[in-house]
Scaffold this active site. Structure first.
Site, PDB file in Angstrom:
ATOM      1  N   GLU A  96      34.833  52.348  72.994  1.00  0.00           N
ATOM      2  CA  GLU A  96      35.732  53.608  73.019  1.00  0.00           C
ATOM      3  C   GLU A  96      36.980  52.799  72.053  1.00  0.00           C
ATOM      4  O   GLU A  96      37.687  51.836  72.196  1.00  0.00           O
ATOM      5  CB  GLU A  96      36.258  53.632  74.284  1.00  0.00           C
ATOM      6  CG  GLU A  96      37.564  54.751  74.261  1.00  0.00           C
ATOM      7  CD  GLU A  96      38.336  55.082  75.521  1.00  0.00           C
ATOM      8  OE1 GLU A  96      39.371  55.075  75.429  1.00  0.00           O
ATOM      9  OE2 GLU A  96      37.429  55.121  76.496  1.00  0.00           O
ATOM     10  N   LEU A  97      36.726  53.316  70.721  1.00  0.00           N
ATOM     11  CA  LEU A  97      37.450  52.375  69.705  1.00  0.00           C
ATOM     12  C   LEU A  97      38.410  53.614  69.187  1.00  0.00           C
ATOM     13  O   LEU A  97      39.121  54.433  69.658  1.00  0.00           O
ATOM     14  CB  LEU A  97      36.390  52.144  68.534  1.00  0.00           C
ATOM     15  CG  LEU A  97      35.390  51.435  68.930  1.00  0.00           C
ATOM     16  CD1 LEU A  97      34.111  51.137  68.030  1.00  0.00           C
ATOM     17  CD2 LEU A  97      35.631  50.051  69.951  1.00  0.00           C
TER      18      LEU A  97
ATOM     19  N   TRP B  29      46.197  46.612  74.897  1.00  0.00           N
ATOM     20  CA  TRP B  29      47.522  46.513  75.257  1.00  0.00           C
ATOM     21  C   TRP B  29      48.104  47.692  75.286  1.00  0.00           C
ATOM     22  O   TRP B  29      49.267  47.826  76.065  1.00  0.00           O
ATOM     23  CB  TRP B  29      48.133  45.389  74.467  1.00  0.00           C
ATOM     24  CG  TRP B  29      47.984  45.643  72.644  1.00  0.00           C
ATOM     25  CD1 TRP B  29      47.208  44.715  72.044  1.00  0.00           C
ATOM     26  CD2 TRP B  29      48.560  46.661  72.248  1.00  0.00           C
ATOM     27  NE1 TRP B  29      47.318  45.446  70.664  1.00  0.00           N
ATOM     28  CE2 TRP B  29      48.225  46.472  70.676  1.00  0.00           C
ATOM     29  CE3 TRP B  29      49.459  47.704  72.170  1.00  0.00           C
ATOM     30  CZ2 TRP B  29      48.579  47.158  69.533  1.00  0.00           C
ATOM     31  CZ3 TRP B  29      50.087  48.383  71.124  1.00  0.00           C
ATOM     32  CH2 TRP B  29      49.628  48.213  69.992  1.00  0.00           C
ATOM     33  N   ASN B  30      47.842  48.814  74.807  1.00  0.00           N
ATOM     34  CA  ASN B  30      48.755  50.053  74.622  1.00  0.00           C
ATOM     35  C   ASN B  30      48.692  50.828  75.865  1.00  0.00           C
ATOM     36  O   ASN B  30      49.833  51.630  76.124  1.00  0.00           O
ATOM     37  CB  ASN B  30      48.154  50.886  73.386  1.00  0.00           C
ATOM     38  CG  ASN B  30      46.694  51.461  73.903  1.00  0.00           C
ATOM     39  OD1 ASN B  30      45.677  50.620  74.124  1.00  0.00           O
ATOM     40  ND2 ASN B  30      46.543  52.632  73.597  1.00  0.00           N
TER      41      ASN B  30
ATOM     42  N   GLU C 217      42.780  55.255  57.332  1.00  0.00           N
ATOM     43  CA  GLU C 217      42.644  54.033  58.358  1.00  0.00           C
ATOM     44  C   GLU C 217      43.904  54.356  59.636  1.00  0.00           C
ATOM     45  O   GLU C 217      44.867  55.114  59.191  1.00  0.00           O
ATOM     46  CB  GLU C 217      43.017  52.780  57.728  1.00  0.00           C
ATOM     47  CG  GLU C 217      41.942  52.515  56.813  1.00  0.00           C
ATOM     48  CD  GLU C 217      40.566  52.150  57.361  1.00  0.00           C
ATOM     49  OE1 GLU C 217      40.336  51.717  58.615  1.00  0.00           O
ATOM     50  OE2 GLU C 217      39.656  52.566  56.991  1.00  0.00           O
ATOM     51  N   GLU C 218      43.815  53.964  60.725  1.00  0.00           N
ATOM     52  CA  GLU C 218      44.410  54.075  61.934  1.00  0.00           C
ATOM     53  C   GLU C 218      45.682  53.144  61.695  1.00  0.00           C
ATOM     54  O   GLU C 218      45.485  52.010  61.726  1.00  0.00           O
ATOM     55  CB  GLU C 218      43.740  53.483  63.185  1.00  0.00           C
ATOM     56  CG  GLU C 218      44.419  53.875  64.446  1.00  0.00           C
ATOM     57  CD  GLU C 218      43.435  53.696  65.714  1.00  0.00           C
ATOM     58  OE1 GLU C 218      43.533  54.435  66.500  1.00  0.00           O
ATOM     59  OE2 GLU C 218      42.627  52.858  65.615  1.00  0.00           O
TER      60      GLU C 218
ATOM     61  N   LYS D 253      38.749  41.885  81.102  1.00  0.00           N
ATOM     62  CA  LYS D 253      39.710  41.142  80.549  1.00  0.00           C
ATOM     63  C   LYS D 253      40.824  41.897  79.750  1.00  0.00           C
ATOM     64  O   LYS D 253      40.307  42.483  78.745  1.00  0.00           O
ATOM     65  CB  LYS D 253      38.730  40.177  79.268  1.00  0.00           C
ATOM     66  CG  LYS D 253      40.046  39.110  78.936  1.00  0.00           C
ATOM     67  CD  LYS D 253      39.816  38.658  77.449  1.00  0.00           C
ATOM     68  CE  LYS D 253      40.212  39.710  76.408  1.00  0.00           C
ATOM     69  NZ  LYS D 253      41.754  39.860  76.505  1.00  0.00           N
TER      70      LYS D 253
ATOM     71  N   GLY E  46      39.109  49.439  72.202  1.00  0.00           N
ATOM     72  CA  GLY E  46      40.256  48.712  71.075  1.00  0.00           C
ATOM     73  C   GLY E  46      39.826  48.995  69.805  1.00  0.00           C
ATOM     74  O   GLY E  46      39.363  50.285  69.445  1.00  0.00           O
TER      75      GLY E  46
ATOM     76  N   CYS F  21      44.625  56.031  70.970  1.00  0.00           N
ATOM     77  CA  CYS F  21      43.599  55.912  70.009  1.00  0.00           C
ATOM     78  C   CYS F  21      43.258  57.678  69.606  1.00  0.00           C
ATOM     79  O   CYS F  21      42.703  58.009  68.552  1.00  0.00           O
ATOM     80  CB  CYS F  21      42.278  55.502  70.697  1.00  0.00           C
ATOM     81  SG  CYS F  21      41.961  56.275  72.361  1.00  0.00           S
TER      82      CYS F  21
END
Length: 512
Positions: free
Chosen positions: A268-269, A169-170, A402-403, A193, A246, A302
């Site tokens: 791609e995280l 969504w970003n 942590e992100e 999707k 995501g 990200c």
């Protein structure tokens, strides 16, 4: 800056959708036609006001099956075209995107809560992606391998077939172009999707691909939630490759689901990228660079430079100057061209940011600036969060590893180059990073030693479709741009042709 007034986002979004897409509401797009789902209702909100804008039904098995069927038909037709024909169609997609760029930008700003000043240029970058891969379409070829036999051995790059792509969504418009362009350049069809929270611009890009001359169904859009529509698309037997952009947690689940069907993935995280600032850095360039690294896009990126590692000799001065500069960053609505930072995309993410900041302060971090909704927006129901700087971050703290995925940066002091590299690598992520220094040797040493798929020297966040992008560790694997993306979206076939008139044969045959 004034309060955010009640929004007219919903009617304007509907108007833009009708003009760009042909229908005014969110639905799946299958073989060029709108297809309503039959699942639970998904409610959308305006990030700038919190107001409800639209609801739609989650896609179900019938939509997923129809999308895969359409993709299979279209892919066969697409691969049957000459490479030059495919390249011309990709170029036509770029032309249409350029023509519609202002409307696409407005739609993305209103539907995803992104600043119009940022999106205006991004829509043009989507066109550049299709132009870049249009140039590659007729240059994909194999090799002749000098095998030590009488055979002619050559390779052919071939498409997987139907690729399932799941995007976040970003930055829905950017990630749609980033993934769709190389996938179809390599000859694949796409079932994409987008996030259930921001499907609008993806639907439009898929329509423009069709209008450019591609077969209907080459790009199909499933409008629905990840655990239902996304999972169903991955598990469909027609899926040949899965691409996910995501979080690391969701990526692990998706990779597991794909693996059960022996389907490969490109992931791609997230990231927890370090921005390293040495005592010889040009501090007046490093400060705005470090601001752009984390506060651009409200930190919802990200590759955000969410950790600042600063040499102890300049730590106190840097934090003071950086904090005062950050406190002046204007925060406003997506269509406000004076704003440099907009809202968080959704309430759930907004509440996550609040929780991680509280934990960081409880664990000993010192709030330099921010840490709450901006004062001038205190009464707004929008998801606004002030740009936030927290000093005194130590290894092992949650915010150090942590992100956050929001406009929050932690600052840690270091004493040596060795310590800076160790701190930079002290997370399970490996997506991006940067160093600010005037020592050329040090710059290249640090770039070589920090584990990151993309690394900048005396800059941050420059990305181009020509250059490969991806990460290590919990940041994923595979590359989704540059020439490397075409390799990721292709499989190699080895062809052997016997050229000898009297080849060596183990078995014999004597005709009667």
């Amino acid at each position: 800056m004034p309060q955010i007034p009640p929004s007219n986002a919903a009617p304007r979004i509907a108007e833009l959708m009708r003009e760009l897409l042909g229908f005014p509401h969110v639905a799946s797009l299958v073989a060029g036609e709108a297809m309503a789902g039959d699942g639970a209702a998904i409610q959308l909100h305006d990030p700038a006001t919190g107001e409800k804008t639209e609801s739609y039904a989650d896609a179900g098995p019938a939509v997923i099956a129809a999308a895969h069927e359409a993709a299979a038909r279209a892919q066969a037709e697409w691969w049957g075209k000459t490479a030059s024909e495919r390249g011309r169609i990709l170029w036509n997609v770029a032309r249409l995107v350029r023509e519609k760029a202002p409307l696409l930008a407005e739609l993305e700003a209103l539907s995803a809560g992104r600043l119009i000043r940022d999106i205006a240029g991004e829509a043009v970058r989507i066109a550049e992606m299709f132009e870049y891969y249009a140039g590659w379409a007729d240059k994909l070829h194999g090799e002749v391998i000098p095998v030590p036999t009488s055979h002619l051995n050559y390779t052919r790059p071939e498409p997987y077939g139907t690729v399932v792509q799941i995007t976040p969504w970003n930055a829905p418009l950017f990630t749609c172009g980033w993934q769709v362009a190389p996938a179809i350049c390599a000859g694949n069809a796409v079932v994409i999707k987008p996030s259930e929270l921001s499907p609008h611009s993806t639907l439009v890009v898929a329509r423009l691909v069709e209008l450019a001359g591609a077969p209907k169904g080459l790009v199909n859009v499933i409008a629905g939630a990840g655990p239902t529509a996304g999972q169903g698309a991955i598990e469909h037997p027609g899926t040949r490759l899965v691409v996910f952009v995501g979080s690391a947690l969701a990526g692990a689940r998706i990779a597991g689901a794909a693996a059960r069907n022996l389907v490969p993935c490109i992931l791609e995280l997230g990231g927890k990228s370090a921005n390293i600032i040495f005592d010889d850095a040009d501090i007046h360039r490093a400060i705005p660079g470090a601001q752009a690294a984390i506060f651009g896009g409200a930190g919802q990126s990200c590759v955000a430079g969410s950790r600042i590692l600063v040499h102890r000799a300049i730590h106190e001065r840097f934090v003071d100057l950086y904090g005062r500069a950050t406190a002046t960053i204007p925060v406003g609505a997506p269509m406000d061209r004076a704003a440099l930072m907009g809202p968080i995309n959704n309430l759930r993410q907004y509440e996550k940011i609040q929780g991680m900041v509280r934990t960081a302060l409880e664990q000993g971090g010192r709030l330099v600036t921010g840490g709450a909704k901006p004062a001038h927006l205190a009464d707004s129901d929008g998801y606004f969060y002030a740009p936030t700087v927290i000093d005194g971050i130590r290894p092992g703290m949650e915010i150090a590893t942590e992100e956050v995925f929001g406009p929050v940066v932690g600052v840690t002091a270091f004493d040596s180059e060795e310590e800076a590299v160790a701190l930079a690598n002290a997370t399970p992520y490996g997506l991006a990073g940067a160093v600010w220094t005037q020592d050329v040797g040090r710059a290249h040493r640090v770039a070589a030693r920090v584990r990151a798929g993309t690394f900048w020297i005396n800059s941050y966040k420059t990305i181009n479709v020509m250059s490969p992008f991806g990460g290590f560790g919990k940041s994923g694997y595979g590359r989704s741009s540059g020439r490397e993306a075409l390799a990721a979206y292709s499989v190699t076939k080895s062809v052997w042709v016997e050229t000898s008139q009297t080849p060596t044969m183990t078995f014999s045959y004597s005709p009667e």
